[in-house]
Design a protein around this motif. Structure first.
Motif, PDB file in Angstrom:
ATOM      1  N   SER A  69       0.843  -1.192   0.000  1.00  0.00           N
ATOM      2  CA  SER A  69       0.000   0.000   0.000  1.00  0.00           C
ATOM      3  C   SER A  69       0.877   1.241   0.000  1.00  0.00           C
ATOM      4  O   SER A  69       2.045   1.186   0.388  1.00  0.00           O
ATOM      5  N   LEU A  90       1.253  -2.862  -4.919  1.00  0.00           N
ATOM      6  CA  LEU A  90       0.242  -1.889  -4.555  1.00  0.00           C
ATOM      7  C   LEU A  90      -1.096  -2.248  -5.191  1.00  0.00           C
ATOM      8  O   LEU A  90      -1.164  -2.606  -6.372  1.00  0.00           O
ATOM      9  N   THR A  91      -2.168  -2.117  -4.422  1.00  0.00           N
ATOM     10  CA  THR A  91      -3.511  -2.406  -4.904  1.00  0.00           C
ATOM     11  C   THR A  91      -4.428  -1.228  -4.584  1.00  0.00           C
ATOM     12  O   THR A  91      -4.063  -0.304  -3.870  1.00  0.00           O
ATOM     13  N   SER A  93      -6.898   2.107  -5.317  1.00  0.00           N
ATOM     14  CA  SER A  93      -6.742   3.346  -6.071  1.00  0.00           C
ATOM     15  C   SER A  93      -5.631   4.200  -5.470  1.00  0.00           C
ATOM     16  O   SER A  93      -5.124   3.918  -4.378  1.00  0.00           O
ATOM     17  N   ILE A  94      -5.262   5.247  -6.182  1.00  0.00           N
ATOM     18  CA  ILE A  94      -4.256   6.183  -5.675  1.00  0.00           C
ATOM     19  C   ILE A  94      -4.886   6.999  -4.557  1.00  0.00           C
ATOM     20  O   ILE A  94      -5.917   7.644  -4.757  1.00  0.00           O
ATOM     21  N   ASN A 112       2.350  -2.223 -10.880  1.00  0.00           N
ATOM     22  CA  ASN A 112       1.686  -2.637  -9.653  1.00  0.00           C
ATOM     23  C   ASN A 112       0.331  -3.232 -10.008  1.00  0.00           C
ATOM     24  O   ASN A 112       0.108  -3.625 -11.159  1.00  0.00           O
ATOM     25  N   LEU A 114      -2.610  -1.444  -9.158  1.00  0.00           N
ATOM     26  CA  LEU A 114      -3.506  -0.338  -8.873  1.00  0.00           C
ATOM     27  C   LEU A 114      -4.672  -0.351  -9.856  1.00  0.00           C
ATOM     28  O   LEU A 114      -4.539  -0.784 -11.002  1.00  0.00           O
ATOM     29  N   ASN A 136      -0.757  -1.299 -14.913  1.00  0.00           N
ATOM     30  CA  ASN A 136      -1.675  -1.422 -13.786  1.00  0.00           C
ATOM     31  C   ASN A 136      -3.036  -1.806 -14.330  1.00  0.00           C
ATOM     32  O   ASN A 136      -3.132  -2.405 -15.410  1.00  0.00           O
TER      33      ASN A 136
END
Length: 247
Positions: A69, A90-91, A93-94, A112, A114, A136
């Protein structure tokens, strides 16, 4: 990496980045006490951290650090100009906290997992020169607020699930040099506005569902060279002399 309420620069790094560095080092060196060793060093000497002469963190290069994260308290690093979180795990949303880093000049979130849409708040990062979001699962259209990134030189959003047409506002961003939009779900035609970009050197549109003619002005962009990649099956051109330069 856990969330904290720490406000000092070292505290933010210690509580958000340092645990990730510990995992990074353990997986490679199996040093059980590596985190304690790092605590003895100034934070500017930690792996991936770059500072100015006053100890302000200007760069975080945490690519391939097994991050799952984006650390919430990264927003406290207000002087950050370069952030590389690529090649992690990383999963989601931003997070909005990232869009508060108004001094960022380069942002690498590529490679990632994302997903979701890119927020209109991306337009708040007005100093960005490089935006790498490729590889992504982002979807929906590219936000029009990208047009506010007037210094942007490199836009890499290929290999996602972006939809809609190629934004016409890209033609009003004269500093753009590399536009990589390939392997998405974009449709429609290539906007003629792109032919007004004086510094464009790489344009990748392959792997989309584009149709119609290729704008004549593209053939006149001398800097583009052989870095124009496009599947021509649904597009029309008679400029065989230019195509011979491409293949």
């Amino acid at each position: 990496c856990k969330k904290t309420t720490t406000t000092t620069t070292r505290g933010i790094l210690q509580e958000t980045v340092l645990p990730c560095m510990h995992v990074f080092e353990e997986k490679r060196n199996s040093h059980d006490n590596k985190q304690q060793q790092l605590l003895l060093l100034p934070h500017c000497e930690w792996r991936g951290v770059g500072c100015d002469e006053n100890g302000n963190v200007l760069e975080l290069n945490l690519n391939n650090f097994f991050l799952s994260s984006i650390p919430f308290d990264i927003r406290g690093l207000g002087q950050l100009s370069h952030l590389d979180l690529s090649d992690n795990r990383l999963t989601g949303s931003i997070p909005d906290s990232l869009y508060t880093l108004s001094n960022l000049e380069s942002l690498h979130l590529n490679s990632n997992d994302l997903s979701g849409s890119v927020s209109s708040k991306i337009g708040d990062l007005t100093k960005l020169k490089t935006l790498a979001l490729h590889t992504n699962h982002f979807n929906h259209g590219l936000p029009s607020e990208i047009k506010f990134l007037v210094y942007l030189e490199i836009l890499e959003v290929h290999n996602n699930r972006f939809t809609g047409g190629i934004p016409t506002f890209l033609g009003g961003m004269p500093n753009l040099q590399d536009i990589l939009l390939g392997e998405n779900q974009l449709n429609g035609t290539i906007p003629t506005e792109i032919t007004a970009l004086p510094n464009i050197r790489k344009l990748v549109l392959s792997g989309n569902d584009l149709t119609g003619p290729i704008p004549d002005g593209l053939w006149e962009l001398s800097n583009l060279g052989t870095h124009f990649f496009l599947f021509f099956s649904k597009m029309r051109t008679t400029r065989t002399s230019f195509l011979s330069r491409l293949f």
